[in-house]
Design an enzyme around this catalytic site. Structure first.
Site, PDB file in Angstrom:
ATOM      1  N   GLU A 102       0.453  -1.940  -0.401  1.00  0.00           N
ATOM      2  CA  GLU A 102      -0.140  -0.390  -0.421  1.00  0.00           C
ATOM      3  C   GLU A 102       0.698   1.132  -0.292  1.00  0.00           C
ATOM      4  OE1 GLU A 102      -4.222  -1.458   2.167  1.00  0.00           O
ATOM      5  OE2 GLU A 102      -2.666  -0.686   2.993  1.00  0.00           O
ATOM      6  N   CYS A 115       3.313   8.431   1.040  1.00  0.00           N
ATOM      7  CA  CYS A 115       4.342   7.481   1.802  1.00  0.00           C
ATOM      8  C   CYS A 115       3.794   6.355   1.374  1.00  0.00           C
ATOM      9  CB  CYS A 115       3.141   7.389   3.050  1.00  0.00           C
ATOM     10  SG  CYS A 115       3.216   6.926   4.795  1.00  0.00           S
ATOM     11  N   CYS A 122       6.082  -6.206   7.606  1.00  0.00           N
ATOM     12  CA  CYS A 122       7.121  -6.435   8.658  1.00  0.00           C
ATOM     13  C   CYS A 122       7.218  -7.301   9.345  1.00  0.00           C
ATOM     14  CB  CYS A 122       6.775  -4.923   9.169  1.00  0.00           C
ATOM     15  SG  CYS A 122       8.031  -4.516   9.928  1.00  0.00           S
ATOM     16  N   CYS A 126       5.719  -5.063  15.823  1.00  0.00           N
ATOM     17  CA  CYS A 126       4.854  -3.638  16.345  1.00  0.00           C
ATOM     18  C   CYS A 126       3.785  -3.559  17.309  1.00  0.00           C
ATOM     19  CB  CYS A 126       5.034  -2.369  15.942  1.00  0.00           C
ATOM     20  SG  CYS A 126       6.629  -1.946  15.736  1.00  0.00           S
ATOM     21  N   CYS A 129       0.290  -1.599  15.410  1.00  0.00           N
ATOM     22  CA  CYS A 129       0.739  -2.094  14.318  1.00  0.00           C
ATOM     23  C   CYS A 129       0.167  -2.441  13.736  1.00  0.00           C
ATOM     24  CB  CYS A 129       1.714  -1.193  13.205  1.00  0.00           C
ATOM     25  SG  CYS A 129       2.437  -1.248  12.237  1.00  0.00           S
ATOM     26  N   CYS A 343      -1.289   6.698   9.890  1.00  0.00           N
ATOM     27  CA  CYS A 343      -0.521   5.679  10.850  1.00  0.00           C
ATOM     28  C   CYS A 343      -0.807   4.729  11.802  1.00  0.00           C
ATOM     29  CB  CYS A 343      -0.001   6.830  11.114  1.00  0.00           C
ATOM     30  SG  CYS A 343       1.174   6.329  12.333  1.00  0.00           S
TER      31      CYS A 343
END
Length: 363
Positions: A102, A115, A122, A126, A129, A343
């Protein structure tokens, strides 16, 4: 695979979109071409976004034919194109291996920020997230990073994007082998011409990669901090168990900042987790001596998350403590949260995501 099998396999054609000037000059030198041809090719492909070799009028027919035959060019497929109520736009870009990433465009009155993602998923896990919840499939290649900028410019216009932030899917500092050439292209006046002050790389705190970024391509730096105590950050940002706060902040102090620039410290506001007055005072203490700006991020929920956004009064009180400590502080306004483009909400489509934390920085 046997040596005999490797010997008969054809060499893969280089991806033209991912060659920075140095790599392109090296390729052309092997063909007996002058280095200045690299500048011309970069201008056509990146500056003008022309990929039809027939249109490259200042390049010889022989060189155009060789480029066509001996290089390849690939762009992602746009699987989804979503527009938020506030004008934020998100693209789901399909890759040949079945994964999807994305990319988000955030328009403002005086700028347009893109962005971009650096990995498919990932591995840093985290806990607040959505990307980390997907795990990691692989690193993006340089041409796949650059293709995100090209796709956005094709849709929004060549001049719409003024700033690039590596804050999409993935940890950029665990993919420096591909991210550094992409930064070269973004900064090259014959390609995109973004000044280093208009490019920001965000990291969760991979210290060896941070040092290498500072040595080789010192652009703006953002740190996904999110806690002022190790015991809290170990849970929110597990890479902290490998590079704890003291080590990370020492690396920030030695990072070669551009003149009159600050390191941005991103801090997601989680109700009852990291948002107390004591947390704010601790944050001031650990940032002492660092040219810093604190970016408070109201938590953006995603499916499966147990966290809650801090109440606005609590965010304001936290902000005021930091401001009284003479540290520049802003509260980020959520953008694109109605299309899961804010975010921490980017998820893409990650095949067979792994959730371990590979911390080896690529040579």
């Amino acid at each position: 695979m046997s040596a005999e099998a490797c010997a008969v396999m054809p060499a893969q054609k280089p991806q033209l979109l991912g060659l920075n000037r140095q790599s392109l000059e090296f390729l052309l030198a092997g063909w007996g071409e002058s280095p200045f041809r690299a500048k011309q090719i970069l201008q056509w492909i990146h500056g003008r976004q022309i990929t039809d070799f027939a249109e490259m009028s200042n390049i010889s027919k022989a060189l155009r034919a060789r480029l066509s035959e001996e290089t390849q060019y690939a762009e992602p497929e746009i699987l989804a194109d979503q527009l938020a109520a506030d004008g934020t736009r998100k693209w789901l870009l399909g890759l040949p291996d079945g994964n999807a990433i994305e990319t988000v465009f955030i328009p403002e009155e005086d700028r347009g920020t893109l962005c971009v993602s650096s990995q498919v998923g990932c591995s840093l896990a985290c806990s607040f997230c959505a990307t980390g919840a997907q795990g990691l499939n692989r690193n993006l290649d340089t041409h796949e990073i650059i293709a995100q900028i090209r796709t956005a410019r094709q849709i929004q216009g060549l001049d719409a994007i003024t700033n690039i932030v590596f804050m999409g899917m993935g940890e950029p500092l665990l993919n420096l082998r591909q991210v550094l050439p992409a930064l070269d292209l973004l900064r090259d006046d014959f390609a995109y011409g973004f000044g280093p002050k208009r490019i920001t790389v965000s990291t969760a705190g991979v210290v060896p990669g941070l040092d290498r970024l500072g040595a080789e391509s010192p652009v703006n730096l953002a740190i996904s901090l999110h806690a002022s105590r190790d015991e809290v950050r170990d849970v929110l940002v597990p890479v902290n168990r490998h590079y704890p706060l003291a080590e990370l902040l020492d690396a920030c102090r030695r990072y070669p900042l551009l003149p009159r620039r600050r390191i941005t410290f991103e801090y997601v506001m989680l109700d009852g987790v990291n948002d107390s007055d004591a947390d704010a005072r601790a944050l001031l203490r650990i940032l002492s001596g660092i040219p810093a700006m604190v970016n408070l991020i109201p938590f953006n929920s995603f499916p499966g998350s147990d966290y809650k956004r801090s109440p606005q009064k609590r965010i304001d009180a936290f902000r005021d403590i930091i401001l009284r400590g003479d540290v520049m502080t802003v509260t980020r306004r959520p953008r694109g949260d109605d299309i899961a483009a804010a975010c921490g909400q980017l998820a893409g489509q990650v095949r067979d995501g792994r959730r371990s934390i590979p911390l080896r920085v690529q040579a």
